[in-house]
Design a protein around this motif. Sequence first.
Motif, PDB file in Angstrom:
ATOM      1  N   HIS A  24       0.820  -1.206   0.000  1.00 49.93           N
ATOM      2  CA  HIS A  24       0.000   0.000   0.000  1.00 49.93           C
ATOM      3  C   HIS A  24       0.853   1.255   0.000  1.00 49.93           C
ATOM      4  N   GLY A  25       1.896   1.253   0.783  1.00 49.52           N
ATOM      5  CA  GLY A  25       2.707   2.454   0.954  1.00 49.52           C
ATOM      6  C   GLY A  25       2.616   2.958   2.374  1.00 49.52           C
ATOM      7  N   THR A  26       3.627   3.696   2.798  1.00 49.82           N
ATOM      8  CA  THR A  26       3.681   4.186   4.165  1.00 49.82           C
ATOM      9  C   THR A  26       4.454   5.492   4.213  1.00 49.82           C
ATOM     10  N   GLN A  27       4.130   6.310   5.188  1.00 46.33           N
ATOM     11  CA  GLN A  27       4.871   7.540   5.412  1.00 46.33           C
ATOM     12  C   GLN A  27       6.098   7.310   6.291  1.00 46.33           C
ATOM     13  N   SER A  28       6.304   6.063   6.688  1.00 48.39           N
ATOM     14  CA  SER A  28       7.421   5.716   7.551  1.00 48.39           C
ATOM     15  C   SER A  28       8.618   5.265   6.710  1.00 48.39           C
ATOM     16  N   GLU A  29       9.752   5.933   6.886  1.00 44.42           N
ATOM     17  CA  GLU A  29      10.962   5.519   6.179  1.00 44.42           C
ATOM     18  C   GLU A  29      11.383   4.117   6.593  1.00 44.42           C
ATOM     19  N   ALA A  30      11.190   3.790   7.864  1.00 41.65           N
ATOM     20  CA  ALA A  30      11.528   2.447   8.333  1.00 41.65           C
ATOM     21  C   ALA A  30      10.658   1.401   7.656  1.00 41.65           C
ATOM     22  N   GLY A  31       9.381   1.721   7.458  1.00 41.02           N
ATOM     23  CA  GLY A  31       8.480   0.785   6.790  1.00 41.02           C
ATOM     24  C   GLY A  31       8.856   0.571   5.339  1.00 41.02           C
ATOM     25  N   VAL A  32       9.241   1.637   4.638  1.00 44.53           N
ATOM     26  CA  VAL A  32       9.691   1.511   3.254  1.00 44.53           C
ATOM     27  C   VAL A  32      10.942   0.657   3.190  1.00 44.53           C
ATOM     28  N   ALA A  33      11.862   0.859   4.133  1.00 44.58           N
ATOM     29  CA  ALA A  33      13.088   0.062   4.163  1.00 44.58           C
ATOM     30  C   ALA A  33      12.779  -1.403   4.433  1.00 44.58           C
ATOM     31  N   ASP A  34      11.823  -1.679   5.331  1.00 41.94           N
ATOM     32  CA  ASP A  34      11.416  -3.068   5.599  1.00 41.94           C
ATOM     33  C   ASP A  34      10.909  -3.725   4.324  1.00 41.94           C
ATOM     34  N   PHE A  35      10.062  -3.003   3.599  1.00 41.80           N
ATOM     35  CA  PHE A  35       9.495  -3.525   2.352  1.00 41.80           C
ATOM     36  C   PHE A  35      10.614  -3.835   1.358  1.00 41.80           C
ATOM     37  N   GLY A  36      11.559  -2.916   1.202  1.00 46.48           N
ATOM     38  CA  GLY A  36      12.648  -3.126   0.259  1.00 46.48           C
ATOM     39  C   GLY A  36      13.496  -4.328   0.614  1.00 46.48           C
ATOM     40  N   ARG A  37      13.820  -4.488   1.901  1.00 47.65           N
ATOM     41  CA  ARG A  37      14.602  -5.646   2.324  1.00 47.65           C
ATOM     42  C   ARG A  37      13.845  -6.942   2.096  1.00 47.65           C
ATOM     43  N   PHE A  38      12.531  -6.869   2.291  1.00 47.82           N
ATOM     44  CA  PHE A  38      11.729  -8.086   2.108  1.00 47.82           C
ATOM     45  C   PHE A  38      11.683  -8.498   0.630  1.00 47.82           C
ATOM     46  N   VAL A  39      11.552  -7.531  -0.264  1.00 48.59           N
ATOM     47  CA  VAL A  39      11.573  -7.845  -1.696  1.00 48.59           C
ATOM     48  C   VAL A  39      12.922  -8.458  -2.076  1.00 48.59           C
ATOM     49  N   GLU A  40      13.995  -7.945  -1.510  1.00 49.61           N
ATOM     50  CA  GLU A  40      15.319  -8.515  -1.776  1.00 49.61           C
ATOM     51  C   GLU A  40      15.417  -9.942  -1.243  1.00 49.61           C
ATOM     52  N   ARG A  41      14.824 -10.200  -0.083  1.00 47.94           N
ATOM     53  CA  ARG A  41      14.813 -11.557   0.469  1.00 47.94           C
ATOM     54  C   ARG A  41      14.060 -12.509  -0.471  1.00 47.94           C
ATOM     55  N   LEU A  42      12.926 -12.043  -0.969  1.00 43.99           N
ATOM     56  CA  LEU A  42      12.160 -12.870  -1.899  1.00 43.99           C
ATOM     57  C   LEU A  42      12.955 -13.154  -3.167  1.00 43.99           C
TER      58      LEU A  42
END
Length: 326
Positions: free
Chosen positions: A10-28
Amino acid sequence: MNSPLLVVGHGTQSEAGVADFGRFVERLARRMDGTPVTGGFIELSRPPLTEAVAALYADGHRHVAAVPLVLVGAGHGKGDIPGAMAREIVRHPGLSYAYGRPLGPHPALLALLEERLEAVLPDDGDRSGGGTAVLLVGRGSTDPDANAEVHKVARLFWEGRGAGGPSQGHGLSAVEPAFISLARPSVPEGLERLRRLGAERIVVLPYFLFSGVLPDRVVAESREWAASHPDLDVRYAEVIGDCDGLADLVVERYAEALRGDIRMNCDTCVYRIAMPGFEDRVGAPQTPHHHPDDPSGHGHGHGHHHDPEHGPEQGRGHGHGHLHAR
């Protein structure tokens, strides 16, 4: 080539949340060696979904499996993400997609919640002493089906872990649901209910995937309530987070989508069934969110209540995205 996995957040205003998403895509991507994996958001943060789709299309892919990174089947998974994907179909002639179902409820998520609970309980072997209870906090929605699902997850988590239950689990005295936005009981109301039920130790367990504004608010509201009840032991578990267990579940949803095995629950969906109090939502048209980096430059114009983290929860259309996938 294998059909790419397109992870849609969905998206988030949290930089930490965006970073979590990016790391998770890399894990996948590491997990699915040989299968292209990318991800994008439908609003609020980069990368936008339209860029992720455009990159796959430029690489020659004409069929993708889009998995919504959502825990419950609320408006984002039912309407916003399919609406955004429908727009990408128009923008990219010949493109088609299979649509995965939401991640929960699933035993893998219950196991991950168990791990987060374990991490904040004492390691002295006394897990059931002191009337330990759990407040499972979901996002909250104006979709009654989504809110009911959080109640279901709370019950599933408690089954086998309740005092006197068949397992050798924590012997939890209670697991109660609460919501941080748009629905009740609120976090303070849920905590107060557990106090009145006799809990002496309460673990606030967020039912969220990654860091964000709303998970931070869960902790803030819980701490404020706890400050007024110093006699209680209130603890705060982490979000599910970027981990192998979550990656395995997304891969499972990816495989289901490609097989056409989506098993969506339509029996209590307000966009298909005239649920009491929600009759006006049946058959509402889909309208995608506007992403600030989307070249269309048009707002979504829902005109309804906007949550500061997740946007509007009313007025979005729905026709079950998997039926619109081509």
